[in-house]
Design a protein around this motif. Structure first.
Motif, PDB file in Angstrom:
ATOM      1  N   LYS A  88       0.834  -1.215   0.000  1.00 27.73           N
ATOM      2  CA  LYS A  88       0.000   0.000   0.000  1.00 27.73           C
ATOM      3  C   LYS A  88       0.869   1.265   0.000  1.00 27.73           C
ATOM      4  N   LYS A  89       2.003   1.181   0.658  1.00 23.18           N
ATOM      5  CA  LYS A  89       2.932   2.314   0.661  1.00 23.18           C
ATOM      6  C   LYS A  89       3.445   2.591  -0.763  1.00 23.18           C
ATOM      7  N   ARG A  90       3.737   1.508  -1.497  1.00 18.12           N
ATOM      8  CA  ARG A  90       4.191   1.680  -2.886  1.00 18.12           C
ATOM      9  C   ARG A  90       3.066   2.212  -3.767  1.00 18.12           C
ATOM     10  N   MET A  91       1.841   1.749  -3.528  1.00 17.59           N
ATOM     11  CA  MET A  91       0.697   2.325  -4.255  1.00 17.59           C
ATOM     12  C   MET A  91       0.607   3.828  -4.004  1.00 17.59           C
ATOM     13  N   ASP A  92       0.785   4.203  -2.745  1.00 15.07           N
ATOM     14  CA  ASP A  92       0.732   5.616  -2.366  1.00 15.07           C
ATOM     15  C   ASP A  92       1.841   6.412  -3.069  1.00 15.07           C
ATOM     16  N   GLU A  93       3.032   5.802  -3.136  1.00 14.64           N
ATOM     17  CA  GLU A  93       4.158   6.459  -3.807  1.00 14.64           C
ATOM     18  C   GLU A  93       3.871   6.613  -5.295  1.00 14.64           C
ATOM     19  N   TYR A  94       3.306   5.548  -5.882  1.00 15.04           N
ATOM     20  CA  TYR A  94       2.913   5.632  -7.295  1.00 15.04           C
ATOM     21  C   TYR A  94       1.915   6.783  -7.507  1.00 15.04           C
ATOM     22  N   LEU A  95       0.920   6.869  -6.636  1.00 14.55           N
ATOM     23  CA  LEU A  95      -0.112   7.902  -6.773  1.00 14.55           C
ATOM     24  C   LEU A  95       0.461   9.309  -6.593  1.00 14.55           C
ATOM     25  N   ALA A  96       1.455   9.432  -5.722  1.00 19.58           N
ATOM     26  CA  ALA A  96       2.104  10.744  -5.544  1.00 19.58           C
ATOM     27  C   ALA A  96       2.800  11.166  -6.837  1.00 19.58           C
ATOM     28  N   ILE A  97       3.443  10.206  -7.501  1.00 19.74           N
ATOM     29  CA  ILE A  97       4.128  10.504  -8.772  1.00 19.74           C
ATOM     30  C   ILE A  97       3.111  10.830  -9.854  1.00 19.74           C
ATOM     31  N   SER A  98       2.073   9.995  -9.975  1.00 26.70           N
ATOM     32  CA  SER A  98       1.083  10.211 -11.043  1.00 26.70           C
ATOM     33  C   SER A  98       0.358  11.539 -10.859  1.00 26.70           C
ATOM     34  N   SER A  99       0.037  11.841  -9.602  1.00 20.53           N
ATOM     35  CA  SER A  99      -0.668  13.081  -9.302  1.00 20.53           C
ATOM     36  C   SER A  99       0.177  14.302  -9.669  1.00 20.53           C
TER      37      SER A  99
END
Length: 339
Positions: A88-99
């Protein structure tokens, strides 16, 4: 006297009015099915030792540069099972980049396509010239037929949904990619029904869907369309035929997002299909973004064992260095997105 807490009834499918209101709040959705060029499959993308934020950042920059605003991204339950919090932390990191790049994300849970037995750990190297040689089904075969796997899968889906249920960076939850593929047919219906039930019990703020993809899977199609907030679908046909699909699906009265299209040798092209989807106000997500380890420049059914570049790429838009494969395509995408 102690009053027993009543169990909350699962949420219902969104009304047509709610679905249309939600869709009207989005800009026209244009994007791709995304996996970084350094990953062969969902496990290599999400496992801790091969998660590659640097490449994700670079490649989503290419998307931003042509005005794309959404990416469809496959998850995998085995990567979650290894390390739920890290996942979930990696998902969050992915979302921070995409955002950061102005890109929303449509996450995909289950998948009936390609290799049947996913395994954690080091993933296979690409087989030269073979489309998606290392892509993994989720949960796989025969795992998807085994009801004993349901508790783990339920825990996975609910854990991820609860974590991101109100996250504005997530556009939509795509619960099951191409149920019934790999000759499973209606054997995929129990898991399809379960994942919709689990998602409704969590009731995320984002819509849920599962895309229809083959007309003869009537039992699955009927369930998918009846239970999706937004109707999603796949279509790799030329423009005229694709338009008929759009007109037919519009009869459901719900907004449409095409979550897979664009196969150049099949005449499913940016130059013809994308302007039609814009005119019809249908979201447009093509398969393939940066040519890499998935080998999706090669056709589904035409292996090239010598690994030479095909005369005409099947999918994908960019080379790894950010050069457009066909600059006219990226110029058209920019023009249609107003980039």
């Amino acid at each position: 006297m102690r009053v027993m807490a009543q169990q909350k009834a699962p949420a219902q499918v969104w009304s047509e009015a709610k679905a249309k209101t939600w869709y009207a709040q989005q800009q026209w959705l244009v994007g791709a099915d995304f996996i970084p060029s350094t990953a062969i499959n969902q496990l290599e993308m999400w496992q801790a030792d091969t998660f590659d934020p640097k490449t994700i950042d670079k490649e989503l920059g290419y998307a931003q540069g042509i005005g794309m605003n959404v990416m469809r991204v496959f998850l995998h339950h085995l990567a979650w099972e290894q390390d739920p919090e890290g996942f979930k932390k990696r998902m969050d990191e992915y979302l921070a980049i995409s955002s950061k790049h102005g890109v929303k994300t449509m996450f995909v849970f289950f998948d009936d396509c390609w290799n049947k037995v996913p395994k954690v750990g080091k993933q296979p190297e690409p087989k030269p010239g073979i489309h998606n040689s290392g892509w993994m089904q989720d949960p796989g075969q025969p795992a998807s037929d085994n009801a004993a796997n349901s508790p783990v899968l339920e825990k996975y889906v609910k854990d991820v949904l609860k974590r991101f249920a109100n996250d504005k960076r997530v556009l939509l939850w795509d619960l099951y990619n191409e149920p019934g593929n790999s000759d499973k047919g209606s054997r995929s219906l129990p898991l399809l029904k379960s994942v919709f039930k689990w998602a409704r019990q969590v009731n995320p703020s984002q819509p849920i869907s599962a895309g229809v993809w083959r007309w003869d899977l009537e039992e699955l199609n009927k369930f998918q369309i009846a239970n999706s907030d937004i109707v999603t679908y796949h279509d790799y046909t030329p423009e005229a035929e694709h338009l008929k699909t759009v007109q037919f699906l519009k009869m459901n009265g719900r907004p449409l997002i095409c979550t897979e299209y664009m196969a150049r040798p099949r005449n499913s092209l940016f130059g013809t299909v994308l302007p039609m989807l814009k005119k019809e106000n249908v979201g447009a997500i093509n398969w393939g973004f940066v040519s890499g380890k998935t080998n999706t420049i090669y056709a589904w059914d035409t292996p090239m064992p010598d690994g030479k570049e095909p005369k005409l790429w099947f999918h994908d838009i960019f080379r790894k260095d950010g050069t457009a494969y066909i600059p006219e395509e990226t110029n058209l995408i920019k023009k249609l997105t107003g980039r």
